[in-house]
Design an enzyme around this catalytic site. Structure first.
Site, PDB file in Angstrom:
ATOM      1  N   TYR A   9      33.237 -25.680  -4.551  1.00 26.31           N
ATOM      2  CA  TYR A   9      33.261 -25.396  -5.983  1.00 26.31           C
ATOM      3  C   TYR A   9      31.846 -25.634  -6.504  1.00 26.31           C
ATOM      4  CZ  TYR A   9      38.390 -25.538  -5.973  1.00 26.31           C
ATOM      5  OH  TYR A   9      39.720 -25.288  -5.736  1.00 26.31           O
ATOM      6  N   HIS A  32      43.889 -17.659  -6.190  1.00 24.79           N
ATOM      7  CA  HIS A  32      43.989 -19.121  -6.052  1.00 24.79           C
ATOM      8  C   HIS A  32      45.441 -19.545  -5.832  1.00 24.79           C
ATOM      9  CE1 HIS A  32      40.971 -22.424  -6.735  1.00 24.79           C
ATOM     10  NE2 HIS A  32      42.061 -23.141  -6.616  1.00 24.79           N
ATOM     11  N   ASP A  40      36.763 -18.394  -8.975  1.00 22.54           N
ATOM     12  CA  ASP A  40      37.773 -18.147 -10.016  1.00 22.54           C
ATOM     13  C   ASP A  40      38.214 -19.427 -10.713  1.00 22.54           C
ATOM     14  OD1 ASP A  40      39.224 -19.334  -8.002  1.00 22.54           O
ATOM     15  OD2 ASP A  40      40.763 -17.782  -7.868  1.00 22.54           O
TER      16      ASP A  40
END
Length: 373
Positions: A131, A258, A159
């Protein structure tokens, strides 16, 4: 002799029976009304298979290549945090099983085992998911460690500028138990994951503190300057973003919502796959993440343009019920089912799958659910 589970649904039932309710909800839950979570599975029902006959299928293969690596099956383990939530060995057990199966393992930035320990147990391709943190020095340090440990690619999740409203976690006041930690990051960076209360989620609070919502396409250059590892973007659902990914020189793309845990109402991953595939150069590898539960699902995704699929929740079911052997059971079932589908479809290898293997399913009605014990 007793017969073990014959489908992933059987492993799912066994895992649910033994995991605490709040852990199960954290693993299984999606965002808000969980429409996209359900859509990921339901979308596979929109396709029928077109089997060819009088084809020599005496020697079917499930092997493929991905970013230059040989895989025993076109399956990777999706990046998921905190495997030790379901088994004491955590990601090291997952790595052993992936290596045994010849499957890709994408370790998560919030792994509960060190990158070095995971790499030591891995006999197959190994990628690291990231991330984009506000602390770029922490990102740079992880990239350096991943290269030194032998990881072969970086997977940037794109995302999640913030975490979706996961109502199950909010109702449970979910927090990661203090004895389980994202050991590859400074404890101060993940302290919020261990704090929650009524109507709050430690996961969501941590993301608000640490995820950088200013990330844009221009920032990819910063990451490129710090590594020669291939860069994979995970979370692409549109042709527009697929074209931008190609223009920015990424090495692979993962079509993913996700697991239904971010924007509820977003396209099911399989529904987005054809438009993303059409927008990418044919030589750029494309993966699908979301809703894969059978070998037939894998075949459908490959026929629509994916080179491989990523599987998430079922891996944690297997880990919970049997450690490394349980994960191996999950991957083994998928291999067996895929090989069986290829043989009956008259397509002896993944490379033989294309859109001619599919047709629209002629009847649409309520999903019957996964069948079998």
């Amino acid at each position: 002799m007793p017969v073990g589970p014959l489908t992933l649904a059987g492993i799912e039932r066994a895992a649910r029976a033994q995991l605490p309710a709040e852990i199960w909800d954290f693993i299984e839950g999606g965002s808000e009304g969980e429409r996209t979570l359900a859509g990921n599975r339901e979308m596979f029902d929109h396709y029928a298979l077109r089997p060819r006959t009088l084809v020599d299928v005496s020697a079917c293969s499930t092997g493929t290549t991905l970013l230059g690596a040989e895989l025993g099956l076109p399956v990777g383990i999706a990046p998921m945090a905190y495997h030790r939530l379901v088994h004491p060995d955590g990601e090291t057990a997952t790595a052993r099983a992936a290596g045994r199966a010849g499957a890709l393992l994408v370790a998560g930035i919030f792994a509960s085992r060190t990158l070095e320990a995971i790499a030591a147990e891995s006999a197959g391709p190994l990628w690291l998911q990231l991330y984009w943190l506000r602390r770029r020095d922490a990102l740079a340090a992880l990239v350096e460690r991943a290269e030194a440990a032998g990881f072969a690619a970086l997977v940037l999740t794109v995302d999640a500028p913030r975490i979706g409203r996961r109502l199950r976690d909010l109702r449970n006041g979910f927090a990661v138990p203090s004895e389980i930690r994202a050991v590859n990051l400074d404890p101060g960076l993940t302290a919020a994951t261990h704090r929650a209360g009524a109507g709050a989620s430690g996961i969501a609070e941590h993301a608000l503190e640490q995820f950088d919502p200013t990330l844009t396409w221009a920032d990819l250059a910063w990451l490129r300057e710090r590594t020669d590892l291939p860069l994979v973007l995970k979370g692409i659902l549109t042709a527009e973003d697929a074209r931008l990914a190609a223009e920015h020189g990424v090495d692979a793309v993962v079509v993913s919502n996700h697991g239904g845990r971010q924007l509820d109402g977003a396209l099911p991953a399989l529904a987005a796959l054809p438009e993303v595939a059409a927008a990418l150069p044919p030589e750029l590898p494309l993966l699908l993440d979301g809703g894969v539960r059978t070998g037939t699902d894998i075949a459908v995704a490959l026929a629509l343009g994916a080179r491989a699929v990523l599987v998430g929740r079922p891996v944690l079911w297997g880990l919970a019920t049997g450690g490394a052997d349980g994960v191996a059971d999950v991957l083994g079932l998928l291999r067996t089912e895929l090989e069986h589908t290829l043989a009956l479809l008259g397509r002896p290898s993944p490379a033989d799958l294309d859109r001619t293997a599919l047709a629209p399913w002629p009847v649409h009605g309520p999903r019957a659910g996964q069948r079998g014990p």
